[in-house]
Design a protein around this motif. Structure first.
Motif, PDB file in Angstrom:
ATOM      1  N   GLY A 522     -25.525  13.637  11.537  1.00 38.79           N
ATOM      2  CA  GLY A 522     -25.958  12.527  11.378  1.00 38.79           C
ATOM      3  C   GLY A 522     -27.578  12.041  11.725  1.00 38.79           C
ATOM      4  O   GLY A 522     -27.903  11.073  12.046  1.00 38.79           O
ATOM      5  N   LYS A 523     -28.285  13.221  12.149  1.00 36.96           N
ATOM      6  CA  LYS A 523     -29.621  13.114  12.857  1.00 36.96           C
ATOM      7  C   LYS A 523     -30.656  13.541  11.701  1.00 36.96           C
ATOM      8  O   LYS A 523     -30.253  14.471  10.826  1.00 36.96           O
ATOM      9  CB  LYS A 523     -29.508  13.890  14.022  1.00 36.96           C
ATOM     10  N   PRO A 524     -31.712  13.397  11.973  1.00 35.93           N
ATOM     11  CA  PRO A 524     -32.954  13.844  11.142  1.00 35.93           C
ATOM     12  C   PRO A 524     -33.049  15.537  11.185  1.00 35.93           C
ATOM     13  O   PRO A 524     -32.648  15.951  12.186  1.00 35.93           O
ATOM     14  CB  PRO A 524     -34.227  13.168  11.635  1.00 35.93           C
ATOM     15  N   LEU A 525     -33.716  15.934  10.121  1.00 35.18           N
ATOM     16  CA  LEU A 525     -33.606  17.314  10.300  1.00 35.18           C
ATOM     17  C   LEU A 525     -34.909  17.631  11.306  1.00 35.18           C
ATOM     18  O   LEU A 525     -35.806  16.976  11.485  1.00 35.18           O
ATOM     19  CB  LEU A 525     -34.011  17.964   8.971  1.00 35.18           C
ATOM     20  N   VAL A 526     -34.778  18.738  11.839  1.00 32.02           N
ATOM     21  CA  VAL A 526     -35.787  19.305  13.113  1.00 32.02           C
ATOM     22  C   VAL A 526     -36.921  19.410  12.459  1.00 32.02           C
ATOM     23  O   VAL A 526     -37.193  20.183  11.502  1.00 32.02           O
ATOM     24  CB  VAL A 526     -35.001  20.288  13.740  1.00 32.02           C
ATOM     25  N   GLY A 527     -38.147  19.162  13.211  1.00 35.12           N
ATOM     26  CA  GLY A 527     -39.320  19.538  12.813  1.00 35.12           C
ATOM     27  C   GLY A 527     -40.271  18.742  11.792  1.00 35.12           C
ATOM     28  O   GLY A 527     -41.358  19.259  11.522  1.00 35.12           O
ATOM     29  N   ARG A 528     -39.728  18.021  11.083  1.00 40.32           N
ATOM     30  CA  ARG A 528     -40.222  17.171  10.042  1.00 40.32           C
ATOM     31  C   ARG A 528     -40.882  15.830  10.560  1.00 40.32           C
ATOM     32  O   ARG A 528     -40.243  14.742  10.978  1.00 40.32           O
ATOM     33  CB  ARG A 528     -39.300  17.017   9.068  1.00 40.32           C
ATOM     34  N   ALA A 529     -42.055  15.570  10.553  1.00 40.37           N
ATOM     35  CA  ALA A 529     -42.680  14.274  11.013  1.00 40.37           C
ATOM     36  C   ALA A 529     -42.682  13.345  10.033  1.00 40.37           C
ATOM     37  O   ALA A 529     -42.897  13.546   8.879  1.00 40.37           O
ATOM     38  CB  ALA A 529     -44.183  14.614  11.382  1.00 40.37           C
ATOM     39  N   PRO A 530     -41.890  12.001  10.451  1.00 40.07           N
ATOM     40  CA  PRO A 530     -41.944  11.103   9.285  1.00 40.07           C
ATOM     41  C   PRO A 530     -43.057  10.789   8.906  1.00 40.07           C
ATOM     42  O   PRO A 530     -43.464  10.348   7.457  1.00 40.07           O
ATOM     43  CB  PRO A 530     -41.143  10.014   9.978  1.00 40.07           C
ATOM     44  N   HIS A 531     -44.223  10.684   9.583  1.00 45.60           N
ATOM     45  CA  HIS A 531     -45.434  10.087   9.279  1.00 45.60           C
ATOM     46  C   HIS A 531     -46.638  11.234   9.176  1.00 45.60           C
ATOM     47  O   HIS A 531     -47.078  11.817  10.494  1.00 45.60           O
ATOM     48  CB  HIS A 531     -45.968   8.796  10.077  1.00 45.60           C
ATOM     49  N   VAL A 532     -47.510  11.385   8.166  1.00 43.35           N
ATOM     50  CA  VAL A 532     -48.497  12.518   8.331  1.00 43.35           C
ATOM     51  C   VAL A 532     -49.586  12.029   7.409  1.00 43.35           C
ATOM     52  O   VAL A 532     -49.529  11.472   6.235  1.00 43.35           O
ATOM     53  CB  VAL A 532     -48.029  13.684   7.769  1.00 43.35           C
ATOM     54  N   GLY A 533     -50.760  11.856   7.813  1.00 45.02           N
ATOM     55  CA  GLY A 533     -52.164  11.280   7.106  1.00 45.02           C
ATOM     56  C   GLY A 533     -53.275  12.158   7.148  1.00 45.02           C
ATOM     57  O   GLY A 533     -53.361  13.122   8.297  1.00 45.02           O
ATOM     58  N   ASN A 534     -53.951  12.360   6.106  1.00 44.63           N
ATOM     59  CA  ASN A 534     -55.044  13.123   5.993  1.00 44.63           C
ATOM     60  C   ASN A 534     -56.284  12.470   5.527  1.00 44.63           C
ATOM     61  O   ASN A 534     -55.934  11.727   4.561  1.00 44.63           O
ATOM     62  CB  ASN A 534     -54.785  14.605   5.187  1.00 44.63           C
ATOM     63  N   GLN A 549     -62.849  16.907   8.255  1.00 47.75           N
ATOM     64  CA  GLN A 549     -61.519  16.455   7.726  1.00 47.75           C
ATOM     65  C   GLN A 549     -60.723  16.070   9.139  1.00 47.75           C
ATOM     66  O   GLN A 549     -60.933  16.916  10.136  1.00 47.75           O
ATOM     67  CB  GLN A 549     -60.841  17.756   7.048  1.00 47.75           C
ATOM     68  N   ILE A 550     -59.882  15.272   8.914  1.00 49.85           N
ATOM     69  CA  ILE A 550     -58.943  15.028  10.007  1.00 49.85           C
ATOM     70  C   ILE A 550     -57.416  14.713   9.427  1.00 49.85           C
ATOM     71  O   ILE A 550     -57.134  14.264   8.392  1.00 49.85           O
ATOM     72  CB  ILE A 550     -59.289  13.709  10.795  1.00 49.85           C
ATOM     73  N   SER A 551     -56.508  15.338  10.345  1.00 52.07           N
ATOM     74  CA  SER A 551     -55.140  15.111   9.815  1.00 52.07           C
ATOM     75  C   SER A 551     -54.358  14.639  11.175  1.00 52.07           C
ATOM     76  O   SER A 551     -54.627  15.100  12.411  1.00 52.07           O
ATOM     77  CB  SER A 551     -54.498  16.660   9.475  1.00 52.07           C
TER      78      SER A 551
END
Length: 619
Positions: A522-534, A549-551
């Motif tokens: 019932g939890k989010p999968l480990v290591g996946r960031a919900p928010h990523v911008g580039n 470039q910025i991430s």
């Protein structure tokens, strides 16, 4: 595998009675950026000029610049993930052949030097009907240099130093190609390395010292009429050295040596309205792990593993009045020998597939496909796919894809028997593991307006029988973990993009929102960031170039329920190209960002100097 040439040809209304249409079918056998906008499945393309402009030293650095492509630096190298899935759900192909040597399920992209690469294509989404196992999240297709009859010499030297911490790195590449008439050949050599980064106490390594050498030879026979032949052989040796700490305060000197040898051959011939390609290849990946306890031998450990991979395939594409019909089959034989395996792993697979590309109207392209994988260990797996494109020049583009995929468990996941007494745990494989399966939907809207382009994509993927490590059983000998098929998982998300390409200026912005769920916990999968911008900005003049470039990566869920610290990476580079010489200076990780959770291995701020040359032009 399906060639972009067929997709590009089918995306435009064909004139089946025209000799010009026949010529276009053959000419477009080379992938192009133009094709990436006209196929039913969106393809991101980096050509040789793109790779040169960005100054990347390996494939991991290059792919990290693409929207929606997540490259994360870990203990054993650069790992790529697509559509919120794990790195083992992305298939990496080099000239149509699977790249062997996965570590913990992932391919280390940092071991692939840019010098030998002329094009990279990334296909995101449920494309397993074309490519089989491991392609649930997407596919990375790498095309290497074949050479041309025109003489050419090229070279590059890059030196970087971590400001305030030393630890310089070096990348040196040399290449030459040439030929006569229809014969051509190419040779590329590379030497790469970097010193270790130490921890805060200066005792153990935060990042390993490493050295790598590359050698590749390729040749081609390309007569004006008749079959075209290409051969390639490439060898890579890589060494990692570091110092670890064990329970009880012991220090362990760790050495990891890997060797990769790839041999490939392909033969293609064209008819009036057809193209047939046959290929064969053999590769091996050798991994040796040594851990040597200082002043004692209780925790000494040596392990050796070797993976051998034989591959072959044939693809026939034929343009008919209905559309382009593609028929083919792949053959794979894989074996693994290792000290830590409970037995010898060996399997074979035969995979016939078929695809049709047709236009019910001038502005609609439909691409149904079906692949059947007949595996010696797991029986039959069906992978259907349906893609659609609504396309009109200068207007809104709409793409939709549905596909089913699967991933066979690796030999390590099935047969692994690994002990780490210094850390007090061991991992056991599970011979009863079954393959993972998936269902996925991908949607994309894209609208070009003059020099501007807007895009919005959404995806949904459902994983069944996902392979994961259980919570472990602890006793007096430590904790024992085991690979298991867990219930189900889901990833879904949205990707937004904006780009401007106006004369010398190019601006690209993208944002990716990912939501994941492990149904068992019932939890989010480990290591996946919900928010990523580039974001990236480039100015390219006749002689001078500049690029930044910025991430930004948001908090990532961790296995203990906590969240990893958000971080941002900022790189900048300026270049001067007086004639065939290319001079560049740049700073990587300008903000000197570090990840306190150790989920990502980030090098500190580095100053990079690069000098290169290209005599004879691209080709």
């Amino acid at each position: 595998m399906i060639l972009i040439s067929v997709s590009a040809w089918a995306a435009e209304p064909p004139d089946t009675s025209s000799e010009e249409a026949d010529a276009a079918f053959v000419v477009r056998s080379a992938p192009s950026k133009r094709a990436g906008d006209q196929v039913a499945s969106r393809i991101l393309v980096l050509d040789e000029q793109d790779l040169a402009d960005m100054g990347a030293q390996n494939l991991g650095e290059a792919l990290d610049t693409l929207p929606g492509v997540r490259v994360q630096q870990g203990y054993r190298g650069a790992e790529l993930s697509l559509r919120g899935l794990d790195p083992q759900h992305t298939l990496v192909l080099v000239d149509g052949q699977r790249l062997s040597g996965r570590t913990s399920g992932a391919v280390d992209l940092s071991r692939i030097s840019i010098q030998d690469v002329v094009q990279v294509e990334v296909i995101k989404g449920p494309q397993s009907a074309l490519y089989g196992s491991d392609a649930m999240g997407g596919v990375v297709k790498i095309t290497t240099r074949a050479g041309s009859p025109r003489p050419r010499a090229r070279g590059q030297l890059a030196v970087a130093s971590s400001l305030g911490q030393g630890a310089p790195t070096l990348d040196a590449d040399l290449g030459a190609s040439g030929g006569k008439d229809s014969l051509s050949g190419s040779i590329d050599l590379g030497l790469h390395g970097g010193q270790a980064l130490m921890d805060a106490d200066g005792v153990h390594t935060a990042q390993d010292q490493w050295r790598q050498g590359d050698l590749s030879l390729s040749g081609a026979w390309r007569p004006d009429n008749g079959p075209q032949l290409r051969i390639r052989s490439a060898y890579t040796a890589r060494m990692l050295e570091g110092v670890d700490s064990a329970n009880g305060g012991a220090s362990l000197d760790r050495t990891v040596g890997t060797e990769t040898q790839v041999n490939q051959m392909s033969l293609s011939w064209a008819g009036a309205r057809s193209l047939t390609t046959a290929r064969a290849g053999y590769s091996f990946y050798l991994d040796q792990y040594l851990s040597d306890q200082r002043k004692a031998a209780d925790l000494d450990l040596y392990e050796r593993s070797r993976e051998d991979l034989w591959e072959g395939g044939v693809l026939h594409e034929h343009a008919t009045g209905l559309g382009v019909v593609s028929l083919g089959a792949d053959v794979l034989v894989q074996s693994l020998q290792a000290d830590r395996l409970d037995g010898r792993g060996q399997r074979s697979r035969l995979s016939p597939f078929a695809q049709l590309e047709f236009r019910p109207t001038d502005s609609v392209l439909l691409v149904p496909a079906l692949r059947t994988d007949l595996d010696s260990q797991f029986g039959r797996n069906l992978s259907p796919k349906l893609s659609a494109l609504w396309y009109a020049p200068g207007a809104l583009q709409l793409r939709a894809s549905y596909g089913q995929g699967f991933r066979e468990p690796s030999f390590s996941e099935q047969l692994l028997r690994f002990s780490n007494p210094s850390a007090g745990y061991q991992v056991e494989g599970n011979p009863q593991l079954g393959p993972e399966s998936s269902q996925g939907v991908d949607l994309e809207l894209r609208r070009p307006v003059g020099p501007f382009a807007l895009s919005a994509a959404g995806w949904w993927t459902r994983l069944h029988d996902m392979i994961a490590v259980d919570e472990g059983v602890t006793d007096t000998n430590g904790t024992t973990y085991r690979y298991v098929n867990v219930d189900q998982a889901r990833t879904r998300g949205v990707e937004l993009g904006f780009s401007v390409n106006d004369g010398p200026w190019a601006l690209e912005l993208d944002y990716v929102y990912t939501q994941s769920l492990d149904f068992a916990s019932g939890k989010p999968l480990v290591g996946r960031a919900p928010h990523v911008g580039n974001g990236s900005l480039m100015w390219s003049g006749t002689v001078f170039q500049a690029r930044t470039q910025i991430s930004c990566v948001g908090a990532r869920p961790m296995s203990d329920g906590a969240a990893g610290v958000p971080y941002a990476l900022w790189d900048a580079q300026v270049g001067w190209t007086p004639g065939p010489v290319d001079l560049r200076v740049g700073v990587e990780n300008l903000l000197n960002t570090q990840d306190s959770t150790d989920l990502v291995a980030l090098r500190p701020r580095e100053l990079v100097f690069t000098v290169g040359g290209d005599w004879g032009g691209k080709g």
